[in-house]
Scaffold this active site. Sequence first.
Site, PDB file in Angstrom:
ATOM      1  N   ASP A  16       0.812  -1.221   0.000  1.00 27.33           N
ATOM      2  CA  ASP A  16       0.000   0.000   0.000  1.00 27.33           C
ATOM      3  C   ASP A  16       0.841   1.264   0.000  1.00 27.33           C
ATOM      4  OD1 ASP A  16      -2.951  -0.855   0.225  1.00 27.33           O
ATOM      5  OD2 ASP A  16      -1.905  -2.145   1.647  1.00 27.33           O
ATOM      6  N   ARG A  97       2.333   6.772  16.748  1.00 24.11           N
ATOM      7  CA  ARG A  97       1.880   7.695  15.706  1.00 24.11           C
ATOM      8  C   ARG A  97       2.321   9.142  15.915  1.00 24.11           C
ATOM      9  NH1 ARG A  97       2.299   3.429  13.378  1.00 24.11           N
ATOM     10  NH2 ARG A  97       0.506   2.155  12.901  1.00 24.11           N
ATOM     11  N   ASP A 126      -5.478   5.257  12.946  1.00 14.32           N
ATOM     12  CA  ASP A 126      -4.153   5.828  12.682  1.00 14.32           C
ATOM     13  C   ASP A 126      -4.219   7.097  11.832  1.00 14.32           C
ATOM     14  OD1 ASP A 126      -2.780   4.038  14.247  1.00 14.32           O
ATOM     15  OD2 ASP A 126      -2.585   2.559  12.636  1.00 14.32           O
TER      16      ASP A 126
HETATM   17  N1  ARG Z   1      -6.596  -0.793  16.820  1.00 12.36           N
HETATM   18  C1  ARG Z   1      -5.268  -0.454  17.218  1.00 12.36           C
HETATM   19  C2  ARG Z   1      -5.104   1.013  17.471  1.00 12.36           C
HETATM   20  O1  ARG Z   1      -5.922   1.752  17.033  1.00 12.36           O
HETATM   21  C3  ARG Z   1      -4.223  -0.992  16.288  1.00 12.36           C
HETATM   22  C4  ARG Z   1      -4.369  -0.716  14.840  1.00 12.36           C
HETATM   23  C5  ARG Z   1      -3.132  -1.185  14.145  1.00 12.36           C
HETATM   24  N2  ARG Z   1      -3.179  -1.301  12.751  1.00 12.36           N
HETATM   25  C6  ARG Z   1      -3.132  -2.467  12.077  1.00 12.36           C
HETATM   26  N3  ARG Z   1      -3.033  -2.415  10.801  1.00 12.36           N
HETATM   27  N4  ARG Z   1      -3.164  -3.618  12.677  1.00 12.36           N
HETATM   28  O2  ARG Z   1      -4.206   1.456  18.118  1.00 12.36           O
END
Ligand code: ARG
Length: 402
Positions: A16, A97, A126
């Site tokens: 991606d 992040r 994210d």
């Molecule tokens: N749900 C978790 C968060 O918002 C992790 C998301 C991580 N992304 C993934 N592609 N697994 O912090």
Amino acid sequence: MGRAKKAVLAYSGGVDTSVCIPYLKQEWGVEEVITFAADLGQGDELEPIRQKALDSGASQSIVGDLIEPFITEFAFPAIRANALYEGRYPLSTALARPLIARRLVEVAREVGADAVAHGCTGKGNDQVRFDVAIGSLAPDLKVLAPAREWGMSREETIAYGERCGIPAPVSKKSPYSIDLNLLGRSIEAGSLEDPDVEPPEEIYALTRSVEAAPDTPQIVEIGFARGNPVSLDGVALDPVSLVRRANQLAGLHGFGRLDMVENRVVGIKSREIYETPGLLLLIRAHQELESLTLAADVQRTKRQLEMQWADLVYQGLWYGPLKEALDGFLDCTQKSVNGTVRVKLHKGNATVIGRRSSSDSLYVPDMATYGAEDRFDHKAAEGFIYVWGLPTRLWAASRRGC
Ligand code: ARG
């Protein structure tokens, strides 16, 4: 919003983010894409990733080691805050992040870019964290999120990439979406999308199953100074080594797996699997030391604010005013969180078996004891209880009509 000329793209090396490079140039007219790949201790080899960005059309490919600030500026504050989103998730992905966003902005300044870009989709957390962080750190920079708008399926994305010379993933791509850093792994999608289906053992990489964990328990002693973990088993360790070691120990004993349905910022529930062995172990020990060293009212108030701290980190508000205000309170409480906690790791459990603080313990033995050394004035309790219970007795009496 006019066209961006030069964009710094957060780059992971996956299909991606690789497709984002030609897409930004061809579809959105960005003249130059510079990639930034962060080393957050995920253990990937970064040189092939750096090269792949160039092969995919980046004019410059930057790799940055962010492990140390990740642990000291993001993970340790979360430990001091005992931060658990919805009481469970220690924010292993969320904490990375704001740091990546900060570095993206710095790189954008260094190379004179007018935009930053990321490959997040439109229904995750994210994107919220990146957009809000970048918007508050650098309101003049455009934020480009092509994957939020391109509407391509996975197959279409791969086909688009192939047309631009980006090879399709070699192995049959795992059905899971995985995010990984030194604090842990998050696993989503595939069969996990049914919240009623047990996660297959193959998805785990940092933790053993309870069945495969050693039969013999292991005791680990964790030392804290001002709320930060500083030693394991009496050996002082730098923050990064300490987290690595905590991951190994807890993971070996099958501690640190989570299977939960969580509430995303964008309003949906999602089923998430996490393995965050070290972070959960350190938070558990830290909570315990606070029970020994914080005054009762401070501890109670802190418990409530911890929840808010975890919420705002999850929701992408790291650079906001509430974070700064809460940090003032949290930091003040941590001055007295000095001491050690002993935890027994065994078959998926981390059980606290001891805690001590030579400098800051509020546990007063001759107040607590039932033995001969007891200094507590038992008689004084009577007057205290008379006043304490007075409103309740008066209320009860009025209900009886007397
Ligand atoms: N749900 C978790 C968060 O918002 C992790 C998301 C991580 N992304 C993934 N592609 N697994 O912090």
